[in-house]
Design an enzyme around this catalytic site. Structure first.
Site, PDB file in Angstrom:
ATOM      1  N   ARG A   1       0.849  -1.191   0.000  1.00  0.00           N
ATOM      2  CA  ARG A   1       0.000   0.000   0.000  1.00  0.00           C
ATOM      3  C   ARG A   1       0.878   1.231   0.000  1.00  0.00           C
ATOM      4  O   ARG A   1       1.997   1.223   0.518  1.00  0.00           O
ATOM      5  CB  ARG A   1      -0.892   0.018   1.250  1.00  0.00           C
TER       6      ARG A   1
ATOM      7  N   TYR B   1      -1.467  -3.548  -6.876  1.00  0.00           N
ATOM      8  CA  TYR B   1      -1.252  -4.253  -5.604  1.00  0.00           C
ATOM      9  C   TYR B   1      -2.569  -4.331  -4.820  1.00  0.00           C
ATOM     10  O   TYR B   1      -3.338  -3.373  -4.776  1.00  0.00           O
ATOM     11  CB  TYR B   1      -0.184  -3.545  -4.748  1.00  0.00           C
TER      12      TYR B   1
ATOM     13  N   LYS C   1      -9.617  -2.374   1.694  1.00  0.00           N
ATOM     14  CA  LYS C   1      -9.254  -1.206   2.501  1.00  0.00           C
ATOM     15  C   LYS C   1     -10.054   0.027   2.077  1.00  0.00           C
ATOM     16  O   LYS C   1     -10.458   0.838   2.896  1.00  0.00           O
ATOM     17  CB  LYS C   1      -7.759  -0.926   2.375  1.00  0.00           C
TER      18      LYS C   1
ATOM     19  N   HIS D   1     -10.719  -2.224  11.487  1.00  0.00           N
ATOM     20  CA  HIS D   1      -9.622  -3.072  11.005  1.00  0.00           C
ATOM     21  C   HIS D   1      -9.400  -4.173  12.043  1.00  0.00           C
ATOM     22  O   HIS D   1      -8.426  -4.157  12.791  1.00  0.00           O
ATOM     23  CB  HIS D   1      -8.386  -2.182  10.843  1.00  0.00           C
TER      24      HIS D   1
ATOM     25  N   SER E   1      -1.255  -3.625  10.544  1.00  0.00           N
ATOM     26  CA  SER E   1      -0.922  -4.554   9.470  1.00  0.00           C
ATOM     27  C   SER E   1       0.301  -5.395   9.838  1.00  0.00           C
ATOM     28  O   SER E   1       1.267  -4.883  10.396  1.00  0.00           O
ATOM     29  CB  SER E   1      -0.610  -3.776   8.193  1.00  0.00           C
TER      30      SER E   1
ATOM     31  N   CYS F   1       0.878  -7.709  12.021  1.00  0.00           N
ATOM     32  CA  CYS F   1       1.170  -8.004  13.431  1.00  0.00           C
ATOM     33  C   CYS F   1       0.561  -9.335  13.843  1.00  0.00           C
ATOM     34  O   CYS F   1       0.405  -9.603  15.030  1.00  0.00           O
ATOM     35  CB  CYS F   1       0.591  -6.924  14.338  1.00  0.00           C
TER      36      CYS F   1
ATOM     37  N   ASP G   1      -9.460  -9.707   9.033  1.00  0.00           N
ATOM     38  CA  ASP G   1      -8.948  -8.351   8.760  1.00  0.00           C
ATOM     39  C   ASP G   1      -9.944  -7.227   9.038  1.00  0.00           C
ATOM     40  O   ASP G   1      -9.530  -6.156   9.458  1.00  0.00           O
ATOM     41  CB  ASP G   1      -8.485  -8.279   7.295  1.00  0.00           C
TER      42      ASP G   1
ATOM     43  N   ARG H   1       1.969 -12.123  -0.751  1.00  0.00           N
ATOM     44  CA  ARG H   1       0.622 -12.389  -0.232  1.00  0.00           C
ATOM     45  C   ARG H   1       0.000 -13.652  -0.805  1.00  0.00           C
ATOM     46  O   ARG H   1       0.328 -14.081  -1.910  1.00  0.00           O
ATOM     47  CB  ARG H   1      -0.302 -11.211  -0.610  1.00  0.00           C
TER      48      ARG H   1
END
Ligand code: OXD
Ligand code: MN
Length: 591
Positions: free
Chosen positions: A78, A206, A215, A235, A257, A259, A284, A376
């Site tokens: 991102r 992406y 998002k 989130h 993000s 974690c 998420d 990913r």
């Protein structure tokens, strides 16, 4: 311009047809293709993507239905500096977002999009965020010239006919336009027009920039709509903890993000938790709304997992490993000679040779990583052996606990509980975490990331805190709020908590607190487990002394923490609810 399958899946909804026609006139694709979401369509588009070199078919014996994609090396994460909230007034976007006036941005983006699909197909993707039939579900349309985006959206959302049926004749849908252009960082803009329920993303393919349901819609536009409509777009992962007697406690948790949200959402309890199960609802995003019984109900708006690959293995996350063995798109991992995939942290030894994420020959002696740190997987959630059947319940699940957490080598104990909702909002608002590879930029600095929403809040963060405080009035039986940190280290740099499956112990204490079963002691930070009320059984080598260390409050560290928190509060000052300033003063007094 041709419309290749007009009639099979298009719609007579006048708002949709007029908008799609407008955008097609702007982008001038050779053809417009309406996605129906069928398996036949998936097979045909996949074959086209393979023929065009956008996807490589992986070893179908090992990984049935799996494909491999390499992104442009300049387009791997991102890009917050290119992400804009375009509202009439700058103050509405607030000091933590990039802002641009809508008129100016529309002109610039339309200039870039004009004629950009010559020689290309414009795919029309109708999609749902949320289970079909749920009053919380919303409809979006993404128009894109990327077949990779179409196939990824097919995994990440419920797309095609189902969305047109849900929408009917309504004009209430998110309008998303995505143009790859020449994938040039100088012409990369991810722009949100919350007042028009519109997203325009150009110059990137992406995931977080191009899969607009995630998002952009579910969080940035979602949070804006949620404030106006009295709900929360967060989130957060959602999980259900089932006890041996069948009692289920639902938990939502916000971590920045990369974690470990996916790992926590798919946690497998250690062996001595016989009969305990953790069910995944989402990994998420959570949309949460007060229900008729006064509790907060959550749905996962997504239908798939777009997870970070490196570090995923059968020890860290067996359910994720099982989820990515079929029908998965891998992006930017390494490719082995037998068309299998590899990444740093995968089980077993590295391959003797492979191609790295850029397509260059790689061996274990190479200095560079084989897989990009933000590589990913996109996998359907139905692949997850522990997918909760409630994940598609239109009513959502009642949330008993909200957990906030970050990646912190110091300061933050393993777990503590807020005194009440407003204190919990303060804890979420002051969350910090070390930066990771999920966003472009330096890795490893602590940055404030309130409720893990810093890059995803579609309006002024101060107003977002106010909305959280206001929500308390709408929730008669509010969830309890907790803070956790799996990543605290000793001065010598060793982790003070084993993490992964052992986080079950923390989850169990949290559930016990919600169900009135575990005792806690008051500290300046909040409630912490009383001696004997936190399970350290069958954790060889882990001592009470170590637990005390991971739970300890280091006053000089907290002094530094409070000063760092102040930076964010100063930035947001003009819109900061006074309740949060009082909470800060109370914490200072207690410390
Ligand atoms: C994600 C992120 O991809 O938070 O989920 O960056
Ligand atoms: Mn995320």
């Amino acid at each position: 311009m041709e419309t290749s399958n007009l009639g099979s899946c298009n719609t007579t909804n006048p708002a949709v047809t007029a908008w799609v026609a407008d955008q097609a006139r702007l982008c001038e694709p050779d053809q417009v293709y309406w996605c129906d979401g069928s398996t036949a369509e998936k097979d045909a588009l996949t074959a086209q993507a393979v023929a065009a070199g956008v996807l490589i078919q992986l070893n179908q014996e090992k990984l049935p239905g799996c494909y491999y994609h390499r992104s442009n090396p300049n387009d791997v994460a991102r890009v917050e500096q290119c992400t804009f909230i375009c509202t009439e007034f700058e103050e509405e976007a607030g000091p933590t977002n990039n802002w641009a006036p809508p008129g100016e941005m529309y002109t610039k983006l339309q200039g870039l999009a004009r004629g950009s699909m010559h020689g290309r197909t414009m795919y029309v993707i109708p999609y749902l965020m949320g289970p079909p039939g749920s009053p919380m579900t919303k409809v979006g349309f993404e128009l894109t010239d990327s077949i990779y985006v179409v196939l990824s959206m097919r995994i990440m959302t419920r797309m095609g006919r189902v969305a047109l049926d849900h929408l009917g004749d309504s004009s209430d849908f998110n309008r998303g336009l995505h143009c790859m252009l020449d994938v040039n960082p100088d012409r990369r803009y991810i722009c949100h027009f919350p007042q028009d329920n519109t997203i325009i993303s150009v110059g990137s393919a992406y995931g977080g920039n191009a899969l607009l349901g995630k998002k952009c819609f579910a969080l940035r536009i979602g949070s804006y709509l949620a404030r106006r409509q009295g709900w929360l777009a967060e989130h957060m992962l959602i999980l259900g903890l089932e006890s041996p007697t069948g009692e289920k406690t639902y938990v939502a948790a916000a971590f920045p993000s990369a974690c470990g949200k996916t790992n926590f959402a798919m946690l497998i309890p250690p062996p001595h938790y016989k009969g305990w199960k953790v069910w995944t609802i989402g990994d998420d995003i959570a949309w949460m709304k007060p229900g008729p019984d006064g509790r907060l109900y959550a749905i996962n708006p997504e239908a798939g997992y777009f997870g970070v690959v490196p570090g995923t293995n059968y020890k860290s996350n067996p359910n994720a490993m099982n989820s990515i063995q079929r029908d998965t798109i891998y992006t930017n991992v390494a490719l082995t000679p037998d068309l299998d995939v590899w990444w740093e942290g995968k089980d077993g030894p590295p391959p003797a040779e492979c191609l790295d994420w850029k397509g260059q020959p790689w061996t274990p002696e190479s200095k560079e990583k084989a897989a990009h740190p933000n590589s990913r997987f996109a996998a359907p959630m139905t692949n997850n052996p522990m997918l909760a059947p409630e994940a598609s319940d239109p009513n959502g699940v009642p949330i008993s606990a909200i957990i906030f957490g970050g990646r912190r080598a110091d300061t933050m104990p393993l777990v503590y509980q807020a005194f009440n909702w407003i204190h919990g909002v303060y804890i979420g608002a002051t969350m910090g975490s070390e930066t990771t590879a999920a966003a472009a930029g330096t890795v490893g600095n602590v940055r404030r990331d309130p409720m893990a929403m810093l890059p995803f809040c579609g309006y002024n963060m101060g107003e977002y805190f106010r909305h959280w405080i206001t929500m308390r009035k709408l929730i008669r039986r509010p969830p309890r709020i907790f803070h956790v940190n799996w990543f605290r280290k000793s001065a010598a740099g060793e982790f003070l908590w084993p993490g992964f499956g052992e986080n079950m112990r923390v989850l169990k204490w949290i559930a016990d607190r919600c169900n009135g079963r575990a005792n806690a002691d008051e500290t300046p930070l909040g409630w912490v487990p009383s001696g004997g009320h936190f399970d350290l059984g069958e954790l060889p080598g882990y001592t009470n002394a170590k637990f005390e260390q991971v739970q300890s409050i280091d006053y000089p560290e907290w002094r530094r923490e409070l000063l760092q928190q102040d930076e964010l509060f100063m930035k947001l000052y003009s819109h900061l609810p006074k309740e949060l300033i009082f909470q800060r003063e109370l914490l200072v007094a207690r410390l």
